[in-house]
Design a protein around this motif. Structure first.
Motif, PDB file in Angstrom:
ATOM      1  N   ASN A 148     135.631  47.198  79.191  1.00 43.05           N
ATOM      2  CA  ASN A 148     134.589  48.048  78.618  1.00 43.05           C
ATOM      3  C   ASN A 148     133.340  48.086  79.491  1.00 43.05           C
ATOM      4  OD1 ASN A 148     136.046  48.840  76.342  1.00 43.05           O
ATOM      5  ND2 ASN A 148     135.453  47.010  75.204  1.00 43.05           N
ATOM      6  N   THR A 149     133.018  46.959  80.132  1.00 45.46           N
ATOM      7  CA  THR A 149     131.840  46.924  80.997  1.00 45.46           C
ATOM      8  C   THR A 149     131.985  47.933  82.131  1.00 45.46           C
ATOM      9  OG1 THR A 149     131.397  44.594  80.513  1.00 45.46           O
ATOM     10  CG2 THR A 149     130.455  45.490  82.537  1.00 45.46           C
ATOM     11  N   VAL A 150     133.126  47.892  82.804  1.00 42.89           N
ATOM     12  CA  VAL A 150     133.365  48.843  83.893  1.00 42.89           C
ATOM     13  C   VAL A 150     133.452  50.268  83.354  1.00 42.89           C
ATOM     14  CG1 VAL A 150     135.025  49.571  85.644  1.00 42.89           C
ATOM     15  CG2 VAL A 150     134.462  47.154  85.391  1.00 42.89           C
ATOM     16  N   GLY A 151     134.122  50.427  82.210  1.00 44.12           N
ATOM     17  CA  GLY A 151     134.257  51.754  81.625  1.00 44.12           C
ATOM     18  C   GLY A 151     132.909  52.375  81.287  1.00 44.12           C
ATOM     19  N   LEU A 152     132.014  51.597  80.701  1.00 40.42           N
ATOM     20  CA  LEU A 152     130.681  52.103  80.355  1.00 40.42           C
ATOM     21  C   LEU A 152     129.894  52.499  81.595  1.00 40.42           C
ATOM     22  CD1 LEU A 152     129.703  49.574  77.548  1.00 40.42           C
ATOM     23  CD2 LEU A 152     129.854  52.043  77.274  1.00 40.42           C
ATOM     24  N   MET A 153     129.954  51.654  82.612  1.00 36.91           N
ATOM     25  CA  MET A 153     129.205  51.931  83.836  1.00 36.91           C
ATOM     26  C   MET A 153     129.717  53.204  84.526  1.00 36.91           C
ATOM     27  SD  MET A 153     126.790  49.666  84.283  1.00 36.91           S
ATOM     28  CE  MET A 153     126.432  49.615  86.042  1.00 36.91           C
ATOM     29  N   LEU A 154     131.027  53.326  84.634  1.00 40.24           N
ATOM     30  CA  LEU A 154     131.590  54.488  85.328  1.00 40.24           C
ATOM     31  C   LEU A 154     131.449  55.765  84.515  1.00 40.24           C
ATOM     32  CD1 LEU A 154     134.834  52.963  86.905  1.00 40.24           C
ATOM     33  CD2 LEU A 154     132.600  53.351  87.976  1.00 40.24           C
ATOM     34  N   THR A 155     131.576  55.658  83.176  1.00 47.66           N
ATOM     35  CA  THR A 155     131.411  56.822  82.318  1.00 47.66           C
ATOM     36  C   THR A 155     130.032  57.444  82.491  1.00 47.66           C
ATOM     37  OG1 THR A 155     132.992  56.050  80.665  1.00 47.66           O
ATOM     38  CG2 THR A 155     131.323  57.606  79.914  1.00 47.66           C
ATOM     39  N   HIS A 156     129.043  56.588  82.674  1.00 47.35           N
ATOM     40  CA  HIS A 156     127.674  57.069  82.832  1.00 47.35           C
ATOM     41  C   HIS A 156     127.285  57.243  84.296  1.00 47.35           C
ATOM     42  CE1 HIS A 156     126.767  56.950  78.582  1.00 47.35           C
ATOM     43  NE2 HIS A 156     127.317  55.772  78.509  1.00 47.35           N
ATOM     44  N   ARG A 157     128.290  57.424  85.139  1.00 52.69           N
ATOM     45  CA  ARG A 157     128.099  57.814  86.537  1.00 52.69           C
ATOM     46  C   ARG A 157     127.355  56.776  87.371  1.00 52.69           C
ATOM     47  NH1 ARG A 157     131.022  60.733  84.141  1.00 52.69           N
ATOM     48  NH2 ARG A 157     131.173  63.003  84.296  1.00 52.69           N
ATOM     49  N   ASN A 158     127.547  55.512  87.073  1.00 48.82           N
ATOM     50  CA  ASN A 158     127.016  54.477  87.952  1.00 48.82           C
ATOM     51  C   ASN A 158     127.963  54.293  89.135  1.00 48.82           C
ATOM     52  OD1 ASN A 158     124.516  52.947  86.743  1.00 48.82           O
ATOM     53  ND2 ASN A 158     125.856  53.398  85.014  1.00 48.82           N
ATOM     54  N   SER A 159     127.434  53.753  90.220  1.00 45.27           N
ATOM     55  CA  SER A 159     128.241  53.571  91.419  1.00 45.27           C
ATOM     56  C   SER A 159     129.241  52.433  91.234  1.00 45.27           C
ATOM     57  CB  SER A 159     127.334  53.248  92.614  1.00 45.27           C
ATOM     58  OG  SER A 159     126.710  51.987  92.432  1.00 45.27           O
ATOM     59  N   MET A 160     130.255  52.419  92.084  1.00 47.30           N
ATOM     60  CA  MET A 160     131.229  51.334  92.058  1.00 47.30           C
ATOM     61  C   MET A 160     130.554  49.988  92.317  1.00 47.30           C
ATOM     62  SD  MET A 160     134.330  52.368  91.399  1.00 47.30           S
ATOM     63  CE  MET A 160     135.377  51.124  92.151  1.00 47.30           C
ATOM     64  N   ARG A 161     129.557  49.967  93.206  1.00 50.07           N
ATOM     65  CA  ARG A 161     128.871  48.717  93.527  1.00 50.07           C
ATOM     66  C   ARG A 161     128.119  48.191  92.309  1.00 50.07           C
ATOM     67  NH1 ARG A 161     125.237  48.356  98.868  1.00 50.07           N
ATOM     68  NH2 ARG A 161     127.353  48.544  99.711  1.00 50.07           N
ATOM     69  N   ARG A 162     127.402  49.074  91.614  1.00 50.45           N
ATOM     70  CA  ARG A 162     126.692  48.651  90.406  1.00 50.45           C
ATOM     71  C   ARG A 162     127.666  48.184  89.326  1.00 50.45           C
ATOM     72  NH1 ARG A 162     121.791  52.734  88.709  1.00 50.45           N
ATOM     73  NH2 ARG A 162     120.280  52.121  90.314  1.00 50.45           N
ATOM     74  N   SER A 163     128.756  48.905  89.192  1.00 52.60           N
ATOM     75  CA  SER A 163     129.750  48.544  88.181  1.00 52.60           C
ATOM     76  C   SER A 163     130.342  47.176  88.471  1.00 52.60           C
ATOM     77  CB  SER A 163     130.866  49.599  88.138  1.00 52.60           C
ATOM     78  OG  SER A 163     130.347  50.876  87.830  1.00 52.60           O
ATOM     79  N   ALA A 164     130.637  46.905  89.746  1.00 50.69           N
ATOM     80  CA  ALA A 164     131.189  45.606  90.131  1.00 50.69           C
ATOM     81  C   ALA A 164     130.174  44.487  89.894  1.00 50.69           C
ATOM     82  CB  ALA A 164     131.616  45.631  91.597  1.00 50.69           C
ATOM     83  N   ALA A 165     128.899  44.759  90.182  1.00 54.86           N
ATOM     84  CA  ALA A 165     127.860  43.747  89.974  1.00 54.86           C
ATOM     85  C   ALA A 165     127.714  43.419  88.493  1.00 54.86           C
ATOM     86  CB  ALA A 165     126.529  44.242  90.541  1.00 54.86           C
ATOM     87  N   MET A 166     127.770  44.426  87.632  1.00 54.11           N
ATOM     88  CA  MET A 166     127.660  44.190  86.194  1.00 54.11           C
ATOM     89  C   MET A 166     128.892  43.455  85.675  1.00 54.11           C
ATOM     90  SD  MET A 166     125.391  44.614  83.882  1.00 54.11           S
ATOM     91  CE  MET A 166     124.356  45.926  84.516  1.00 54.11           C
ATOM     92  N   LEU A 167     130.052  43.750  86.251  1.00 53.20           N
ATOM     93  CA  LEU A 167     131.281  43.051  85.862  1.00 53.20           C
ATOM     94  C   LEU A 167     131.171  41.564  86.192  1.00 53.20           C
ATOM     95  CD1 LEU A 167     134.226  43.023  84.889  1.00 53.20           C
ATOM     96  CD2 LEU A 167     134.908  43.624  87.231  1.00 53.20           C
ATOM     97  N   VAL A 168     130.653  41.235  87.369  1.00 50.07           N
ATOM     98  CA  VAL A 168     130.485  39.830  87.754  1.00 50.07           C
ATOM     99  C   VAL A 168     129.513  39.140  86.812  1.00 50.07           C
ATOM    100  CG1 VAL A 168     129.594  38.287  89.546  1.00 50.07           C
ATOM    101  CG2 VAL A 168     131.080  40.205  90.168  1.00 50.07           C
TER     102      VAL A 168
END
Length: 245
Positions: A148-168
């Motif tokens: 869900n963390t990655v899904g939320l970030m990508l759904t709202h057009r965040n970058s892969m780098r930001r999504s990976a950082a939030m996942l960590v």
């Protein structure tokens, strides 16, 4: 220390969920069905029996723990509706971009993961058996948190780098939460209330969040298999509780 070591498994589970979100989201319903059964089994066969055991052992009123269960259920229901409600209806709108909503929603999941770790640590203060069962439940649903963390970030057009950082960040949070419980010892009355609150949380996540998601769009034949996997997840925890007891 056992709580901290087991919380490390949640790190791998969360990261695995995030990676799964990037590649195999269309096959997730089978795993979600089993996870829902695990959560239901932990509440029914481990957490609630321990609530009544604590109440009997220390002459406490178990009714207060049942109130805490309802509060926990409604708290996480409210949190999901008010913090993540916009995400649930993304498909109803034309394409639009607001990365900050994804970040705030993902941070809410990080805070939730931190509480997961605290939950594992406090469960081990109750008993080894309760600690192991709660850890299993947290490890199971933290996979979904990572997804869900990655899904939320990508759904709202965040970058892969930001999504990976939030996942960590989401993956590390339970370990920090579990480690924090090494600094204090909760009294029996507080542990009983915690168990009730955490039972409400697990119950909500299992029956109101994970299970409906698992069955969304499923055909009748598939639904039967999904229900079987949910029963298998509950049976698995029943066996774990009996072996630990």
């Amino acid at each position: 220390m056992t709580a901290v070591l087991l919380s490390l498994a949640t790190l791998g589970s969360t990261l695995g969920g995030g990676l799964f979100a990037l590649r195999f989201r269309d096959r997730l319903h089978y795993l979600l069905s089993f996870t829902a059964g695990v959560l239901l089994g932990v509440v029914s066969f481990e957490v609630l029996p321990e609530v009544f055991e604590l109440a009997h052992r220390h002459a406490l009123d178990a009714g207060s723990a049942m109130v805490a269960l309802v509060v926990g259920f409604l708290f996480f229901h409210s949190l999901e509706k008010f913090v993540l409600i916009h995400h649930a209806h993304e498909g109803d709108y034309a394409p639009h971009r607001h990365p900050q909503v994804g970040i705030l929603s993902a941070l809410a999941l990080v805070g939730h993961s931190l509480l997961d770790g605290v939950g594992i640590g406090l469960a081990f203060q109750v008993s080894q058996a309760v600690g192991v069962s709660v850890a299993i439940a947290v490890i199971a649903h933290d996979f979904c948190d990572g997804l869900n963390t990655v899904g939320l970030m990508l759904t709202h057009r965040n970058s892969m780098r930001r999504s990976a950082a939030m996942l960590v960040l989401d993956a590390v949070a339970p370990v920090l939460g579990a480690a924090s419980t090494l600094l204090f010892q909760a009294p029996p009355a507080a542990l009983m209330l915690y168990l009730g609150f955490f039972a409400g949380f697990l119950l909500y996540i299992g029956v109101s969040d994970i299970l409906p998601e698992a069955h969304s769009g499923a055909r009748p034949a598939t639904a039967i298999r999904l229900i079987g996997l949910t029963a298998l997840g509950s049976a698995f925890i029943f066996g774990v509780a009996r072996l630990a007891g």
